[in-house]
Design a protein around this motif. Structure first.
Motif, PDB file in Angstrom:
ATOM      1  N   LYS A  14       0.853  -1.184   0.000  1.00  0.00           N
ATOM      2  CA  LYS A  14       0.000   0.000   0.000  1.00  0.00           C
ATOM      3  C   LYS A  14       0.890   1.235   0.000  1.00  0.00           C
ATOM      4  O   LYS A  14       1.831   1.344   0.781  1.00  0.00           O
ATOM      5  CB  LYS A  14      -0.894   0.023   1.230  1.00  0.00           C
ATOM      6  CG  LYS A  14      -1.791   1.242   1.259  1.00  0.00           C
ATOM      7  CD  LYS A  14      -2.711   1.261   2.449  1.00  0.00           C
ATOM      8  CE  LYS A  14      -3.570   2.512   2.356  1.00  0.00           C
ATOM      9  NZ  LYS A  14      -4.518   2.614   3.424  1.00  0.00           N
ATOM     10  N   THR A  16       1.866   4.775   1.027  1.00  0.00           N
ATOM     11  CA  THR A  16       1.593   5.386   2.330  1.00  0.00           C
ATOM     12  C   THR A  16       1.481   6.906   2.298  1.00  0.00           C
ATOM     13  O   THR A  16       1.291   7.513   3.341  1.00  0.00           O
ATOM     14  CB  THR A  16       2.685   5.002   3.346  1.00  0.00           C
ATOM     15  OG1 THR A  16       3.953   5.450   2.865  1.00  0.00           O
ATOM     16  CG2 THR A  16       2.708   3.504   3.573  1.00  0.00           C
ATOM     17  N   ASN A  19      -1.929   7.476  -1.482  1.00  0.00           N
ATOM     18  CA  ASN A  19      -2.999   6.488  -1.643  1.00  0.00           C
ATOM     19  C   ASN A  19      -3.239   6.164  -3.113  1.00  0.00           C
ATOM     20  O   ASN A  19      -4.377   6.083  -3.565  1.00  0.00           O
ATOM     21  CB  ASN A  19      -4.289   6.968  -0.962  1.00  0.00           C
ATOM     22  CG  ASN A  19      -4.094   7.200   0.508  1.00  0.00           C
ATOM     23  OD1 ASN A  19      -3.496   6.379   1.194  1.00  0.00           O
ATOM     24  ND2 ASN A  19      -4.560   8.332   1.010  1.00  0.00           N
ATOM     25  N   ASP A  22      -3.472   0.138  -3.415  1.00  0.00           N
ATOM     26  CA  ASP A  22      -3.561  -0.766  -2.270  1.00  0.00           C
ATOM     27  C   ASP A  22      -3.789  -2.138  -2.883  1.00  0.00           C
ATOM     28  O   ASP A  22      -4.895  -2.448  -3.314  1.00  0.00           O
ATOM     29  CB  ASP A  22      -4.703  -0.349  -1.359  1.00  0.00           C
ATOM     30  CG  ASP A  22      -4.761  -1.143  -0.061  1.00  0.00           C
ATOM     31  OD1 ASP A  22      -3.954  -2.087   0.114  1.00  0.00           O
ATOM     32  OD2 ASP A  22      -5.619  -0.822   0.776  1.00  0.00           O
ATOM     33  N   THR A 139      -6.262  14.215   1.288  1.00  0.00           N
ATOM     34  CA  THR A 139      -6.050  12.995   0.516  1.00  0.00           C
ATOM     35  C   THR A 139      -4.618  12.484   0.599  1.00  0.00           C
ATOM     36  O   THR A 139      -4.192  11.715  -0.225  1.00  0.00           O
ATOM     37  CB  THR A 139      -6.412  13.235  -0.957  1.00  0.00           C
ATOM     38  OG1 THR A 139      -5.674  14.369  -1.428  1.00  0.00           O
ATOM     39  CG2 THR A 139      -7.886  13.479  -1.137  1.00  0.00           C
ATOM     40  N   GLY A 140      -3.869  12.932   1.565  1.00  0.00           N
ATOM     41  CA  GLY A 140      -2.518  12.429   1.734  1.00  0.00           C
ATOM     42  C   GLY A 140      -1.456  13.447   1.385  1.00  0.00           C
ATOM     43  O   GLY A 140      -1.706  14.461   0.752  1.00  0.00           O
TER      44      GLY A 140
END
Length: 154
Positions: A14, A16, A19, A22, A139-140
């Motif tokens: 996944k 990190t 995203n 995954d 969203t990361g």
């Protein structure tokens, strides 16, 4: 392209930070999981099935510079992605000119490359890039900066 399969145990990779992927659990005998990275950057990942033992890694996707060396009059092409950014994503590119620190060069651009004409004199110019999401949603984080690519101007 990122392609993995484990020789002994099941794995589940996944991303990190952004995203981007995954994977499903991958068995030792296959099939493997593949993801194609289109932008320069360093992309940390972890195995979701082996977090307890800290199974992590990083994928390094480089920028390209052409030509690698030349004169002050030369125009250089810096490429940080294989495609223009898709909706919701953008690229950041920074530069380190001779005798200077890192500074932004292109910020939140959607194009995959640009030309550069040196103006800080002779020496080595370095460039790094990263991919990030745009907009206001959480969203990361962006990818890490790519390994630097350089041009030598003489």
């Amino acid at each position: 392209m990122f392609d993995f399969t484990g020789p002994v145990d099941h794995h589940q990779a996944k991303d990190t930070r952004l995203n981007l992927y995954d994977s499903p659990p991958v068995e030792p005998s296959g099939p493997s999981f593949r993801y194609t990275f289109t932008a320069a950057g360093v992309y940390p990942f972890e195995c979701q099935l082996h977090l307890d033992v800290g199974m992590t890694g990083r994928i390094h996707v480089p920028m390209r510079a052409a030509p690698k060396r030349g004169s002050l009059r030369r125009v250089y092409t810096l490429t940080w992605a294989s495609v223009d950014a898709s909706a919701g994503f953008a690229y950041d590119v920074r530069i380190k000119r001779p005798r200077h620190g890192w500074r932004g060069w292109r910020s939140e651009v959607e194009v995959r490359k640009a030309t550069y004409r040196p103006h800080a004199g002779k020496g080595v110019y370095r460039f790094e890039a990263r991919l990030r999401r745009t907009g206001t949603s959480d969203t990361g984080a962006p990818s890490l900066w790519s390994d630097a690519v350089s041009i030598s101007v003489g």
